[in-house]
Design an enzyme around this catalytic site. Structure first.
Site, PDB file in Angstrom:
ATOM      1  N   ARG A   1      38.315  35.800  45.765  1.00  0.00           N
ATOM      2  CA  ARG A   1      39.395  35.606  44.793  1.00  0.00           C
ATOM      3  C   ARG A   1      40.063  36.937  44.442  1.00  0.00           C
ATOM      4  O   ARG A   1      39.389  37.919  44.109  1.00  0.00           O
ATOM      5  CB  ARG A   1      38.822  34.989  43.517  1.00  0.00           C
ATOM      6  CG  ARG A   1      39.831  34.834  42.399  1.00  0.00           C
ATOM      7  CD  ARG A   1      39.192  34.179  41.200  1.00  0.00           C
ATOM      8  NE  ARG A   1      38.208  35.035  40.581  1.00  0.00           N
ATOM      9  CZ  ARG A   1      38.417  35.755  39.490  1.00  0.00           C
ATOM     10  NH1 ARG A   1      39.599  35.734  38.887  1.00  0.00           N
ATOM     11  NH2 ARG A   1      37.460  36.506  38.987  1.00  0.00           N
TER      12      ARG A   1
ATOM     13  N   HIS B   1      31.379  40.715  40.549  1.00  0.00           N
ATOM     14  CA  HIS B   1      32.279  41.722  39.967  1.00  0.00           C
ATOM     15  C   HIS B   1      31.572  43.063  40.040  1.00  0.00           C
ATOM     16  O   HIS B   1      30.405  43.173  39.654  1.00  0.00           O
ATOM     17  CB  HIS B   1      32.607  41.359  38.514  1.00  0.00           C
ATOM     18  CG  HIS B   1      33.767  42.132  37.967  1.00  0.00           C
ATOM     19  ND1 HIS B   1      33.731  43.490  37.764  1.00  0.00           N
ATOM     20  CD2 HIS B   1      34.996  41.730  37.578  1.00  0.00           C
ATOM     21  CE1 HIS B   1      34.898  43.888  37.275  1.00  0.00           C
ATOM     22  NE2 HIS B   1      35.691  42.836  37.153  1.00  0.00           N
TER      23      HIS B   1
ATOM     24  N   ARG C   1      37.371  43.246  45.428  1.00  0.00           N
ATOM     25  CA  ARG C   1      36.033  43.296  44.825  1.00  0.00           C
ATOM     26  C   ARG C   1      34.884  43.215  45.807  1.00  0.00           C
ATOM     27  O   ARG C   1      33.835  43.821  45.591  1.00  0.00           O
ATOM     28  CB  ARG C   1      35.873  42.092  43.895  1.00  0.00           C
ATOM     29  CG  ARG C   1      36.548  42.295  42.645  1.00  0.00           C
ATOM     30  CD  ARG C   1      36.375  41.138  41.749  1.00  0.00           C
ATOM     31  NE  ARG C   1      37.309  41.414  40.686  1.00  0.00           N
ATOM     32  CZ  ARG C   1      37.655  40.578  39.767  1.00  0.00           C
ATOM     33  NH1 ARG C   1      37.154  39.369  39.764  1.00  0.00           N
ATOM     34  NH2 ARG C   1      38.498  40.932  38.848  1.00  0.00           N
TER      35      ARG C   1
ATOM     36  N   GLU D   1      44.989  45.656  39.127  1.00  0.00           N
ATOM     37  CA  GLU D   1      43.567  45.398  39.393  1.00  0.00           C
ATOM     38  C   GLU D   1      43.322  45.376  40.895  1.00  0.00           C
ATOM     39  O   GLU D   1      44.265  45.436  41.693  1.00  0.00           O
ATOM     40  CB  GLU D   1      43.142  44.071  38.739  1.00  0.00           C
ATOM     41  CG  GLU D   1      43.172  44.131  37.223  1.00  0.00           C
ATOM     42  CD  GLU D   1      42.718  42.855  36.542  1.00  0.00           C
ATOM     43  OE1 GLU D   1      42.105  42.000  37.193  1.00  0.00           O
ATOM     44  OE2 GLU D   1      43.008  42.715  35.348  1.00  0.00           O
TER      45      GLU D   1
ATOM     46  N   HIS E   1      30.007  36.633  39.194  1.00  0.00           N
ATOM     47  CA  HIS E   1      31.142  36.592  38.269  1.00  0.00           C
ATOM     48  C   HIS E   1      31.947  35.312  38.402  1.00  0.00           C
ATOM     49  O   HIS E   1      32.425  34.760  37.411  1.00  0.00           O
ATOM     50  CB  HIS E   1      32.026  37.805  38.564  1.00  0.00           C
ATOM     51  CG  HIS E   1      33.201  37.965  37.679  1.00  0.00           C
ATOM     52  ND1 HIS E   1      33.076  38.172  36.327  1.00  0.00           N
ATOM     53  CD2 HIS E   1      34.541  37.957  37.946  1.00  0.00           C
ATOM     54  CE1 HIS E   1      34.289  38.295  35.789  1.00  0.00           C
ATOM     55  NE2 HIS E   1      35.192  38.144  36.745  1.00  0.00           N
TER      56      HIS E   1
HETATM   57  P1  FAD Z   1      35.369  27.679  31.278  1.00  0.00           P
HETATM   58  O1  FAD Z   1      36.299  28.521  30.512  1.00  0.00           O
HETATM   59  O2  FAD Z   1      34.093  28.263  31.697  1.00  0.00           O
HETATM   60  O3  FAD Z   1      35.106  26.356  30.470  1.00  0.00           O
HETATM   61  C1  FAD Z   1      34.160  25.407  30.918  1.00  0.00           C
HETATM   62  C2  FAD Z   1      33.965  24.392  29.824  1.00  0.00           C
HETATM   63  O4  FAD Z   1      33.191  23.285  30.306  1.00  0.00           O
HETATM   64  C3  FAD Z   1      33.210  24.913  28.619  1.00  0.00           C
HETATM   65  O5  FAD Z   1      33.822  24.370  27.480  1.00  0.00           O
HETATM   66  C4  FAD Z   1      31.815  24.336  28.769  1.00  0.00           C
HETATM   67  O6  FAD Z   1      31.119  24.186  27.571  1.00  0.00           O
HETATM   68  C5  FAD Z   1      32.172  22.973  29.354  1.00  0.00           C
HETATM   69  N1  FAD Z   1      31.078  22.315  30.068  1.00  0.00           N
HETATM   70  C6  FAD Z   1      30.376  22.776  31.126  1.00  0.00           C
HETATM   71  N2  FAD Z   1      29.461  21.857  31.492  1.00  0.00           N
HETATM   72  C7  FAD Z   1      29.604  20.802  30.658  1.00  0.00           C
HETATM   73  C8  FAD Z   1      28.939  19.551  30.520  1.00  0.00           C
HETATM   74  N3  FAD Z   1      27.910  19.197  31.307  1.00  0.00           N
HETATM   75  N4  FAD Z   1      29.347  18.704  29.553  1.00  0.00           N
HETATM   76  C9  FAD Z   1      30.357  19.031  28.716  1.00  0.00           C
HETATM   77  N5  FAD Z   1      31.010  20.216  28.789  1.00  0.00           N
HETATM   78  C10 FAD Z   1      30.635  21.083  29.750  1.00  0.00           C
HETATM   79  N6  FAD Z   1      39.796  35.407  35.220  1.00  0.00           N
HETATM   80  C11 FAD Z   1      41.059  35.865  35.188  1.00  0.00           C
HETATM   81  O7  FAD Z   1      41.966  35.249  35.772  1.00  0.00           O
HETATM   82  N7  FAD Z   1      41.361  37.005  34.516  1.00  0.00           N
HETATM   83  C12 FAD Z   1      40.417  37.730  33.858  1.00  0.00           C
HETATM   84  O8  FAD Z   1      40.729  38.734  33.250  1.00  0.00           O
HETATM   85  C13 FAD Z   1      39.077  37.268  33.898  1.00  0.00           C
HETATM   86  N8  FAD Z   1      38.096  37.954  33.278  1.00  0.00           N
HETATM   87  C14 FAD Z   1      36.839  37.420  33.235  1.00  0.00           C
HETATM   88  C15 FAD Z   1      35.841  38.065  32.502  1.00  0.00           C
HETATM   89  C16 FAD Z   1      34.593  37.502  32.363  1.00  0.00           C
HETATM   90  C17 FAD Z   1      33.529  38.213  31.568  1.00  0.00           C
HETATM   91  C18 FAD Z   1      34.315  36.269  33.002  1.00  0.00           C
HETATM   92  C19 FAD Z   1      32.964  35.636  32.868  1.00  0.00           C
HETATM   93  C20 FAD Z   1      35.293  35.637  33.752  1.00  0.00           C
HETATM   94  C21 FAD Z   1      36.546  36.200  33.873  1.00  0.00           C
HETATM   95  N9  FAD Z   1      37.549  35.573  34.600  1.00  0.00           N
HETATM   96  C22 FAD Z   1      38.818  36.067  34.580  1.00  0.00           C
HETATM   97  C23 FAD Z   1      37.311  34.268  35.203  1.00  0.00           C
HETATM   98  C24 FAD Z   1      37.877  33.195  34.253  1.00  0.00           C
HETATM   99  O9  FAD Z   1      37.598  33.565  32.928  1.00  0.00           O
HETATM  100  C25 FAD Z   1      37.281  31.837  34.515  1.00  0.00           C
HETATM  101  O10 FAD Z   1      37.310  31.539  35.882  1.00  0.00           O
HETATM  102  C26 FAD Z   1      38.073  30.782  33.763  1.00  0.00           C
HETATM  103  O11 FAD Z   1      38.154  31.111  32.404  1.00  0.00           O
HETATM  104  C27 FAD Z   1      37.414  29.432  33.931  1.00  0.00           C
HETATM  105  O12 FAD Z   1      38.057  28.529  33.084  1.00  0.00           O
HETATM  106  P2  FAD Z   1      37.600  27.028  33.066  1.00  0.00           P
HETATM  107  O13 FAD Z   1      38.415  26.351  32.022  1.00  0.00           O
HETATM  108  O14 FAD Z   1      37.589  26.485  34.425  1.00  0.00           O
HETATM  109  O15 FAD Z   1      36.060  27.088  32.622  1.00  0.00           O
HETATM  110  C1  SIN Z   2      38.437  41.870  35.021  1.00  0.00           C
HETATM  111  O1  SIN Z   2      39.041  42.022  33.967  1.00  0.00           O
HETATM  112  O2  SIN Z   2      38.052  42.801  35.726  1.00  0.00           O
HETATM  113  C2  SIN Z   2      38.150  40.485  35.465  1.00  0.00           C
HETATM  114  C3  SIN Z   2      39.333  39.904  36.082  1.00  0.00           C
HETATM  115  C4  SIN Z   2      38.980  38.685  36.853  1.00  0.00           C
HETATM  116  O3  SIN Z   2      37.817  38.339  37.000  1.00  0.00           O
HETATM  117  O4  SIN Z   2      39.906  38.056  37.370  1.00  0.00           O
END
Ligand code: FAD
Ligand code: SIN
Length: 542
Positions: free
Chosen positions: A383, A241, A287, A125, A348
């Site tokens: 990032r 992104h 990116r 990537e 993103h």
């Molecule tokens: P999240 O997975 O967003 O979870 C947050 C949680 O907090 C949820 O359960 C939500 O409901 C809860 N929450 C929020 N506010 C409250 C509240 N007030 N009260 C109670 N609960 C609450 N990263 C990579 O490393 N590789 C990838 O391939 C990649 N692809 C991506 C593709 C997409 C489409 C997106 C959007 C992101 C991608 N990312 C990727 C980034 C990565 O997915 C996120 O940064 C990561 O999953 C965040 O995880 P997290 O557990 O911090 O938050």
């Molecule tokens: C992607 O699959 O392009 C997203 C990866 C990332 O946000 O880290």
């Protein structure tokens, strides 16, 4: 600005006690909760159903140096280079050196990464000098999230509270001792009291109308930590992104960077590959560089999208390696083996957030932050792709170890019974919450987006100031509270972006297009009741 979203008195509301409360059920929250629940009582609060997370939508995968040509040192080098001078090198060291153990942990839970023969298949990537990303097709996030949820169900060691919205943090004698929450089903406010609180509430991509982030990403954790007095850092750095499918939907469907890693090209409206010659890695440049170039090209092309061209890769490979993208594009009338895919940059990832140390501890004792809500310093000003699922896994484990150690040592926790109340005059005001959210998303996309300027940022701030009265209202719905949190965070992002008079990483100012060594520093915010102050400046490492 009020310290709390609602008036309350903890002596009059239901109280749930646990050793630790975790807020959020993405990769960061679930992995921390699972680890701690091996020894201590954990309550996990999440505002929707467990799987409503950004984690679920992650496509590309998890970056980890597992191949024989790779090493944590090379992973560190690429991460620091993408971070444009603002990474905390100690945090990156932790990230890259603990990555392989966390991957082993996932595999032990049953997560299946794609194999090529008997070896893990790696994709490449943006910003990575070699193939380093472990993946499960183009749906790595749902494989990880579903497996963690199955483990939570099977272990039965965590008390899960779905549809419970965390409103604000409760501090007692300077320590974080719980969270007040609104239970969606009963409509009641509940105190979750604990010896430590972990915020794992994800990012704030929903501040933008053009975003890949699902509806839950409204910056709640950042806003509540800010109101409680925690330091927020690096808020100006919002990662866009480059390749979200161009349509009118919020969120936009992502076309993973791994497709460019597999050879897809970016073409302008005349069919020309515009990244060649712009950066040695061409379409696989970091990116920020790709997104900023896309904006210039789109402008030259009259505002329309640019195109991702995967037509030379072959139908079989596309269907086999990218089944989700194949299917979603097909639903939208695009056969990716034959047609160009219209794309444009979308908000993103929230790089800034609650400042933590190497064990996830924030500036408030017993308050921890992990995942996208946190600012550990690993991402600097940009990032590196696929470093964020990894960041959640690595730092959640460190938080779990820290808390378990502390609780096992007897802790210094000696005031289980405490009462906190808050009362403030609240104006009576009709707010069309949905309309205001859409307005805010458009404002941020237009003036605090990929390309910024003093004029635009000042305009955005003046508009946001006019909405400040909304922060005084006492809402009774999740949507109202989300809007308030989004308004707090929008202002912090815009203020930091206005202060940083240079371009660095994902922060591009057309009036200051070059980076400046004077700005090799971090901007931090601390809440002052009734005021959103100017950000203070902190040097890296301070
Ligand atoms: P999240 O997975 O967003 O979870 C947050 C949680 O907090 C949820 O359960 C939500 O409901 C809860 N929450 C929020 N506010 C409250 C509240 N007030 N009260 C109670 N609960 C609450 N990263 C990579 O490393 N590789 C990838 O391939 C990649 N692809 C991506 C593709 C997409 C489409 C997106 C959007 C992101 C991608 N990312 C990727 C980034 C990565 O997915 C996120 O940064 C990561 O999953 C965040 O995880 P997290 O557990 O911090 O938050
Ligand atoms: C992607 O699959 O392009 C997203 C990866 C990332 O946000 O880290």
């Amino acid at each position: 600005m009020p310290r709390y979203l609602i008036n309350f008195d903890t002596s009059r509301i239901e109280r749930v006690d646990s050793d630790v409360v975790v807020v959020g059920s993405g990769v960061a929250g679930l992995s921390a909760a699972l680890e701690i629940s091996k020894q201590f009582d954990v309550a996990l609060v999440t505002k929707g159903e467990l799987r409503e997370t950004a984690t679920w939508y992650a496509q590309g995968g998890v970056a980890t140096a597992v191949s024989s040509e790779d090493s944590p040192r090379l992973h560190l080098k690429d991460t620091l280079e993408a971070g444009a001078g603002l990474c905390n090198k100690d945090a990156v060291d932790v990230l890259v050196n603990e990555a392989a153990d966390r991957i082993d942990g996932l595999v032990r839970l049953g997560i299946k990464f794609d194999l090529q023969g008997d070896r893990i298949e790696l994709s490449r990537e943006g910003g990575h000098r070699l193939a380093r990303v472990l993946h499960s097709g183009d749906a790595t996030g749902s494989e990880i999230e579903a497996t963690l949820i199955r483990t939570v169900d099977a272990w039965k060691s965590i008390r899960v509270f779905e549809n419970r919205f965390a409103l604000d943090l409760i501090l007692h004698q300077g320590h974080c001792r719980g969270v007040i929450c609104l239970d969606k089903l009963s409509g009641q406010v509940v105190l979750h009291a604990a010896k430590a609180v972990i915020l794992a509430t994800g990012g704030a991509g929903q501040l933008y109308s053009v975003t890949t982030n699902p509806p839950v990403c409204t910056g709640d954790g950042m806003a509540m930590a800010y109101r409680a007095g925690a330091i927020l850092s690096d808020m100006e750095f919002i990662q866009f992104h480059p390749t979200a499918l161009d349509n009118e939907l919020t969120p936009r469907f992502l076309i993973t960077e791994a497709l460019r890693g597999r050879g897809a090209y970016l073409r302008d409206c005349n069919g020309k590959r515009f990244m060649v010659g712009r950066h040695p890695l061409a379409e696989l440049a970091p990116r920020d560089i790709v997104s900023q170039e896309m904006v210039r090209v789109m402008h030259r092309c009259g505002g329309g999208p640019v195109y991702l061209d995967a037509t030379h890769i072959g139908e079989e490979v596309l269907k086999d390696r990218f089944p989700t993208i194949w299917a979603r594009c097909y639903e939208n009338g695009i056969n990716i083996a034959k047609d160009l895919i219209p794309v444009r940059p979308a908000a993103h990832y929230t790089i800034g957030g609650i400042k933590t140390d190497l064990n996830g501890l924030t500036s408030i004792p017993d308050l921890y932050a992990t995942g996208e809500v946190a600012c550990t310093g690993v991402h600097g000003a940009n990032r590196l792709a696929s470093n964020s699922l990894l960041e959640g896994l690595v730092f959640s484990k460190r938080i779990a170890d820290t808390i378990v150690h502390k609780l096992a040592d007897g802790d210094n926790y000696s005031e289980p019974d405490f009462f906190v109340s808050y009362k403030r005059e609240r104006p009576n005001m009709d707010v069309d919450v949905r309309k205001e959210r859409t307005w805010l998303q458009k404002l941020m996309t237009e003036y605090v987006g990929v390309v910024r300027s003093e004029e635009g940022l000042k305009f955005a701030l003046s508009q946001l100031e006019e909405k400040e009265k909304i922060l005084e209202v006492e809402f009774s719905t999740k949507e109202g509270f989300e809007l308030q949190n989004m308004l707090y965070i929008a202002k912090l992002i815009a203020k930091s972006a206005l202060s940083r008079r240079e371009s660095r990483g994902v922060h591009y100012r057309e009036d200051y297009p070059e980076p400046s060594d004077d700005w090799l520093l971090h901007l931090e915010h601390r809440f002052m009741e009734d005021n959103i102050a100017e950000p203070s400046i902190f040097l890296p490492g301070v």
